[in-house]
Scaffold this motif. Structure first.
Motif, mmCIF file in Angstrom:
data_model
loop_
_atom_site.group_PDB
_atom_site.id
_atom_site.type_symbol
_atom_site.label_atom_id
_atom_site.label_comp_id
_atom_site.label_asym_id
_atom_site.label_seq_id
_atom_site.Cartn_x
_atom_site.Cartn_y
_atom_site.Cartn_z
ATOM 1 N N PHE A 32 45.160 42.031 39.323
ATOM 2 C CA PHE A 32 45.318 43.433 38.890
ATOM 3 C C PHE A 32 45.460 43.531 37.377
ATOM 4 N N LEU A 33 46.194 42.585 36.764
ATOM 5 C CA LEU A 33 46.314 42.619 35.311
ATOM 6 C C LEU A 33 44.960 42.383 34.659
ATOM 7 N N GLY A 34 44.128 41.577 35.321
ATOM 8 C CA GLY A 34 42.799 41.301 34.783
ATOM 9 C C GLY A 34 41.899 42.517 34.783
ATOM 10 N N LEU A 35 42.266 43.548 35.561
ATOM 11 C CA LEU A 35 41.458 44.775 35.604
ATOM 12 C C LEU A 35 41.726 45.681 34.418
ATOM 13 N N ILE A 36 42.802 45.396 33.664
ATOM 14 C CA ILE A 36 43.047 46.188 32.455
ATOM 15 C C ILE A 36 41.919 45.882 31.475
ATOM 16 N N PRO A 37 41.282 46.920 30.903
ATOM 17 C CA PRO A 37 40.187 46.661 29.969
ATOM 18 C C PRO A 37 40.643 45.723 28.848
ATOM 19 N N THR A 38 39.742 44.810 28.487
ATOM 20 C CA THR A 38 39.936 43.777 27.465
ATOM 21 C C THR A 38 40.916 42.689 27.917
ATOM 22 N N ALA A 39 41.395 42.778 29.142
ATOM 23 C CA ALA A 39 42.305 41.740 29.615
ATOM 24 C C ALA A 39 41.518 40.485 29.976
ATOM 25 N N PHE A 40 42.252 39.399 30.155
ATOM 26 C CA PHE A 40 41.658 38.158 30.618
ATOM 27 C C PHE A 40 42.157 37.897 32.035
ATOM 28 N N THR A 41 41.262 37.404 32.901
ATOM 29 C CA THR A 41 41.651 37.194 34.292
ATOM 30 C C THR A 41 41.724 35.700 34.592
ATOM 31 N N PRO A 42 42.909 35.146 34.685
ATOM 32 C CA PRO A 42 43.011 33.700 34.949
ATOM 33 C C PRO A 42 42.352 33.300 36.263
ATOM 34 N N THR A 43 42.429 34.205 37.270
ATOM 35 C CA THR A 43 41.895 33.843 38.584
ATOM 36 C C THR A 43 40.369 33.848 38.618
ATOM 37 N N SER A 44 39.709 34.196 37.510
ATOM 38 C CA SER A 44 38.257 34.124 37.488
ATOM 39 C C SER A 44 37.798 32.711 37.115
ATOM 40 N N HIS A 45 38.752 31.820 36.862
ATOM 41 C CA HIS A 45 38.388 30.468 36.445
ATOM 42 C C HIS A 45 38.588 29.490 37.574
ATOM 43 N N PHE A 46 37.585 28.643 37.756
ATOM 44 C CA PHE A 46 37.679 27.652 38.826
ATOM 45 C C PHE A 46 38.828 26.684 38.581
ATOM 46 N N GLU A 69 36.415 46.782 42.466
ATOM 47 C CA GLU A 69 37.173 45.626 41.968
ATOM 48 C C GLU A 69 38.664 45.751 42.276
ATOM 49 N N VAL A 70 39.159 46.997 42.251
ATOM 50 C CA VAL A 70 40.570 47.195 42.612
ATOM 51 C C VAL A 70 40.795 46.725 44.047
ATOM 52 N N LEU A 71 39.831 47.112 44.917
ATOM 53 C CA LEU A 71 39.921 46.656 46.306
ATOM 54 C C LEU A 71 39.829 45.136 46.389
ATOM 55 N N VAL A 72 38.815 44.593 45.679
ATOM 56 C CA VAL A 72 38.560 43.154 45.740
ATOM 57 C C VAL A 72 39.784 42.379 45.248
ATOM 58 N N SER A 73 40.429 42.888 44.206
ATOM 59 C CA SER A 73 41.599 42.206 43.654
ATOM 60 C C SER A 73 42.645 41.990 44.725
ATOM 61 N N PHE A 74 42.888 43.036 45.509
ATOM 62 C CA PHE A 74 43.906 42.903 46.544
ATOM 63 C C PHE A 74 43.376 42.079 47.715
ATOM 64 N N ILE A 75 42.152 42.398 48.122
ATOM 65 C CA ILE A 75 41.626 41.755 49.331
ATOM 66 C C ILE A 75 41.494 40.252 49.127
ATOM 67 N N GLN A 76 41.057 39.833 47.924
ATOM 68 C CA GLN A 76 40.898 38.392 47.710
ATOM 69 C C GLN A 76 42.249 37.685 47.696
ATOM 70 N N ALA A 77 43.258 38.343 47.125
ATOM 71 C CA ALA A 77 44.603 37.756 47.177
ATOM 72 C C ALA A 77 45.061 37.652 48.625
ATOM 73 N N TYR A 78 44.765 38.695 49.393
ATOM 74 C CA TYR A 78 45.140 38.728 50.816
ATOM 75 C C TYR A 78 44.415 37.620 51.577
ATOM 76 N N VAL A 79 43.095 37.492 51.310
ATOM 77 C CA VAL A 79 42.292 36.489 52.026
ATOM 78 C C VAL A 79 42.794 35.091 51.679
ATOM 79 N N PHE A 80 43.053 34.866 50.393
ATOM 80 C CA PHE A 80 43.542 33.539 49.985
ATOM 81 C C PHE A 80 44.841 33.218 50.715
#
Lengths: 249, 175
Positions: A108-122, A222-233
């Motif tokens: 969710f923090l990664g969705l803030i414009p100009t933010a960096f998303t740690p979970t986008s990294h393998f 993406e807001v949905l995906v952010s939550f759903i992927q955390a949920y799926v994981f």
């Protein structure tokens, strides 16, 4: 050069947002350099503290909004662990809660414009997935001994099929951490990259309204995906943990 | 100019930055720190506290429900007592009304009897008085009739004998 003239300043760098940079200076990245990734992981930690610790600090019987969210998150994951892993799984609830809270806050923090998303990294998701995989495997052998191998021996199948199924089960077991990590990073990365591509199109005046609408739609997705992927994981972690606790089909 | 810097960066981090393994150590280091921090915050502070709050709420709700059940039973008892009191009061009221009615009836009967007696006495007295008055009136009529007849006779030019007129009036009155 001719290509550049044709595209008319249309320059896409959808992957630039994932570049890891040192926070201070331009030097090389060593293992302890504070980077943008470290900064946003730190923000995720702060978000977890604000939500779970400050939110629940009043210990109110009738919860405030913040406390409600904290209790909701607690109840959501607690119920998931209990439903899937049973009573024995509740012991591992804090670990699973840690995974969920980190991923959901980072997403969710990664969705803030100009933010960096740690979970986008393998690098991040592979560590998370491998931690789950190794923990579950070791736990399975510690709890069940060699009996854990019965996970691969499908007793309900006809005897002739069992060796083949065992090979398939074995492969699927070792593919788990791969799919577990790539699913999360891939979803988050793809969403961010697509938004960036649409943003690149906004340079063209005629297309820009479409582009803005598309960015808005993608952002909602993406807001949905952010939550759903955390949920799926988290739910897959619970499923794997259940396999370790009860390997018999 | 901008494109050149970009291409330079692209060369430094070819393709996906995710696959630039030179940054993995750094990310893993910070990730482990972040996870340990979250784990300690959650397991030491947040989760026990939230669990306590939830348990406390559950306890409060349970005890409140029990209290409500108690109060309900008490209310039922109070209602029963009220109903009983109402029935008692109604019976008492009926009794009192009956008594009062009987008392009033007896009083009334006595008063009526007394009044009847008085009325009878008064009526007898009045009867007597009326009889007297009637007798007196008859005498007076005789006198008046005799006088009137005498006067009429005198007026007609005759000489009337007082005795004859009186006897004539008497016979007329009797007839």
């Amino acid at each position: 050069m001719a290509d550049k003239a044709e595209t008319g300043g249309l320059v896409f760098h959808p992957m630039d947002q994932f570049i890891i940079k040192p926070l201070f200076g331009e030097g090389a990245i060593t293992w302890y350099t504070p980077t943008n990734a470290a900064l946003w992981m730190g923000f995720a930690v702060i978000a977890v503290i604000v939500l779970m610790v400050l939110g629940s600090s009043k210990r109110a019987i009738v919860p405030s909004r913040g406390q409600s969210v904290a209790e909701l998150a607690y109840g959501f994951i607690y119920k998931m662990v209990e439903d899937i892993c049973g009573k024995e799984g509740v012991k591992y609830f804090p670990y699973i809660m840690t995974l969920f809270m980190f991923i959901v806050c980072a997403n969710f923090l990664g969705l803030i414009p100009t933010a960096f998303t740690p979970t986008s990294h393998f690098a991040v998701t592979v560590v998370l997935a491998m931690a789950v995989f190794l923990t579950v495997t070791i736990l399975g052998f510690v709890k069940n001994g060699a009996g854990f191998l019965s996970l691969f021996w499908v007793a309900s199948a006809p005897l002739a099929l069992r060796p083949i199924l065992a090979i398939i089960e074995l492969i699927s077991y070792f593919v788990r951490p791969v799919s577990h990590s790539i699913r999360l990073a891939g979803n988050v990365m793809a969403g961010h990259a697509v938004i960036k591509v649409f943003a690149g199109f906004a340079v063209i005046t005629l297309v820009s309204p479409v582009s803005v609408v598309a960015i808005t739609a993608m952002y909602g997705l993406e807001v949905l995906v952010s939550f759903i992927q955390a949920y799926v994981f988290t739910i897959l972690t619970c499923v794997y943990l259940k396999d370790a606790l009860h390997p018999h089909h | 100019m901008a494109t050149e810097t970009h291409s330079a960066e692209a060369a430094a981090a070819p393709g996906m930055p995710q696959l630039d393994f030179s940054t993995w150590g750094n990310q893993i280091f910070w990730l482990v720190i972040a996870l340990i921090a979250i784990y300690f915050v959650l397991s030491r502070m947040a989760l026990p506290r939230i669990a306590a709050v939830l348990a406390e709420r559950q306890g409060t709700i349970t005890s409140d429900l029990a209290a409500a059940e108690d109060l309900k039973v008490k209310a039922q008892e109070a209602e029963d007592a009220y109903d009983k009191a109402l029935v008692d009061a109604r019976a008492e009221a009926h009794r009192i009304v009956g008594e009062a009615k009987a008392e009033i009836q007896s009083d009334l009967d006595a008063a009526i009897a007394k009044a009847d007696a008085e009325i009878a006495a008064k009526a007898a007295e009045s009867e007597k008085a009326i009889a007297e008055i009637r007798a007196g009136a008859l005498d007076a009529v005789k006198v008046v009739a005799a006088d009137t007849a005498k006067e009429i006779v005198a007026a007609m030019g005759g000489k009337a004998d007082a005795k004859a007129i009186t006897s004539a009036v008497d016979t007329r009155l009797k007839g």
